[in-house]
Design a protein around this motif. Structure first.
Motif, PDB file in Angstrom:
ATOM      1  N   UNK A  51       0.851  -1.187   0.000  1.00 17.39           N
ATOM      2  CA  UNK A  51       0.000   0.000   0.000  1.00 17.39           C
ATOM      3  C   UNK A  51       0.885   1.234   0.000  1.00 17.39           C
ATOM      4  N   UNK A  52       0.568   2.184  -0.879  1.00  8.38           N
ATOM      5  CA  UNK A  52       1.251   3.479  -0.924  1.00  8.38           C
ATOM      6  C   UNK A  52       0.285   4.490  -0.304  1.00  8.38           C
ATOM      7  N   UNK A  53       0.362   4.706   1.016  1.00 12.53           N
ATOM      8  CA  UNK A  53      -0.629   5.560   1.687  1.00 12.53           C
ATOM      9  C   UNK A  53      -0.235   7.035   1.610  1.00 12.53           C
ATOM     10  N   UNK A  54      -1.189   7.870   1.218  1.00  9.58           N
ATOM     11  CA  UNK A  54      -0.953   9.298   1.056  1.00  9.58           C
ATOM     12  C   UNK A  54      -1.963  10.092   1.876  1.00  9.58           C
ATOM     13  N   UNK A  55      -1.501  11.211   2.424  1.00  7.29           N
ATOM     14  CA  UNK A  55      -2.400  12.168   3.067  1.00  7.29           C
ATOM     15  C   UNK A  55      -1.821  13.561   2.851  1.00  7.29           C
ATOM     16  N   UNK A  56      -2.596  14.587   3.179  1.00  9.21           N
ATOM     17  CA  UNK A  56      -2.115  15.953   2.980  1.00  9.21           C
ATOM     18  C   UNK A  56      -1.923  16.640   4.328  1.00  9.21           C
ATOM     19  N   UNK A  57      -0.823  17.366   4.429  1.00  5.03           N
ATOM     20  CA  UNK A  57      -0.536  18.157   5.627  1.00  5.03           C
ATOM     21  C   UNK A  57       0.238  19.401   5.196  1.00  5.03           C
ATOM     22  N   UNK A  58      -0.233  20.558   5.622  1.00  8.47           N
ATOM     23  CA  UNK A  58       0.428  21.796   5.230  1.00  8.47           C
ATOM     24  C   UNK A  58       0.473  22.006   3.738  1.00  8.47           C
ATOM     25  N   UNK A  59      -0.598  21.651   3.043  1.00  8.88           N
ATOM     26  CA  UNK A  59      -0.720  21.803   1.589  1.00  8.88           C
ATOM     27  C   UNK A  59       0.249  20.917   0.807  1.00  8.88           C
ATOM     28  N   UNK A 131       1.478  -2.684  -6.398  1.00 11.15           N
ATOM     29  CA  UNK A 131       1.371  -1.503  -5.528  1.00 11.15           C
ATOM     30  C   UNK A 131       0.011  -0.801  -5.701  1.00 11.15           C
ATOM     31  N   UNK A 132      -0.672  -0.550  -4.587  1.00 15.00           N
ATOM     32  CA  UNK A 132      -1.953   0.137  -4.597  1.00 15.00           C
ATOM     33  C   UNK A 132      -1.797   1.502  -3.919  1.00 15.00           C
ATOM     34  N   UNK A 133      -2.344   2.539  -4.543  1.00 15.17           N
ATOM     35  CA  UNK A 133      -2.267   3.898  -4.000  1.00 15.17           C
ATOM     36  C   UNK A 133      -3.540   4.189  -3.225  1.00 15.17           C
ATOM     37  N   UNK A 134      -3.375   4.522  -1.946  1.00 18.48           N
ATOM     38  CA  UNK A 134      -4.518   4.822  -1.087  1.00 18.48           C
ATOM     39  C   UNK A 134      -4.436   6.227  -0.515  1.00 18.48           C
TER      40      UNK A 134
END
Length: 213
Positions: A51-59, A131-134
């Motif tokens: 899993x390629x986990x992504x989130x946003x912080x500070x733009x 690979x899965x992008x989450x």
């Protein structure tokens, strides 16, 4: 390659931009054998998923990585994505989410899968990796499983694309020949191998959308 793009244009990398790029890729042809119904012929006979986990912080879009525990038998101390081999009869996506839950306490219900990156294989672990992008709704509360993970951390995609972080080497591997190896130099860690290849593809996709748009 993103190095050709002026440094001031490589940041910020917003999560919405990454999501759009990955969603536009469409379905990815799976690695042969990554489905429980298929057998992978030849050398690579260990289907796996990450899993390629992504989130946003500070733009800025952030990607979650782990450093593997010194207690493990292989790839000790290497930087990787949450993931691992498929259990018998298990689908690749289910394996990626299960491993992320077991390794870093990531709740599968918080993960929105937006697409896949290209399947790839490794020589050292005989693995064929999907690979899965989450995408996550925000910075997650994570807890490393000490039996598998020494450290869980995140890094912005903009930092990965910064000058001096990425480089390539040509390795002459016995029985394989000359092969390009990818490296990202972070504070206290070097990312290489399959993880670096996945990160490189992710960045290439993001910046290809910049040059084409």
């Amino acid at each position: 390659m993103w190095a050709e793009i002026p440094a001031e244009e490589r940041s910020p990398i917003r999560l919405a931009r990454v999501r759009h790029v990955i969603e536009q890729r469409g379905p990815v042809v799976p690695v042969p054998g990554s489905s429980p119904q298929l057998e992978l012929p030849g050398f690579f006979n260990q289907p796996a998923a990450v899993l390629v986990p992504l989130f946003e912080q500070g733009d800025e879009a952030q990607v979650i990585l782990t450093r593997r525990s010194s207690r493990l038998r292989s790839h000790t101390g290497e930087v990787s994505f949450p993931g691992g081999r498929l259990d018998p009869g298990e689908a690749p996506l289910a394996a990626a989410l299960r491993e992320a839950s077991e390794e870093i306490g990531l709740d599968p219900a918080q993960v929105e899968i937006v697409g896949q990156l290209s399947p790839l294989s490794t020589m050292s672990s005989r693995a064929a990796i999907s690979p899965f992008v989450g995408v996550l709704p925000g910075p997650p509360q994570l807890q490393a499983n000490p039996a598998e993970v020494e450290r869980v951390f995140d890094v912005s995609l903009a930092e990965l694309a910064s000058d001096g972080v990425y480089h390539e080497e040509l390795w002459d591997i016995p029985g394989v020949g000359v092969r390009q190896m990818n490296f990202f130099e972070l504070a206290g860690d070097t990312v290489w191998g399959a993880t670096a290849r996945i990160l490189r593809e992710l960045l290439e996709e993001v910046f290809a959308s910049t040059s084409s748009g």
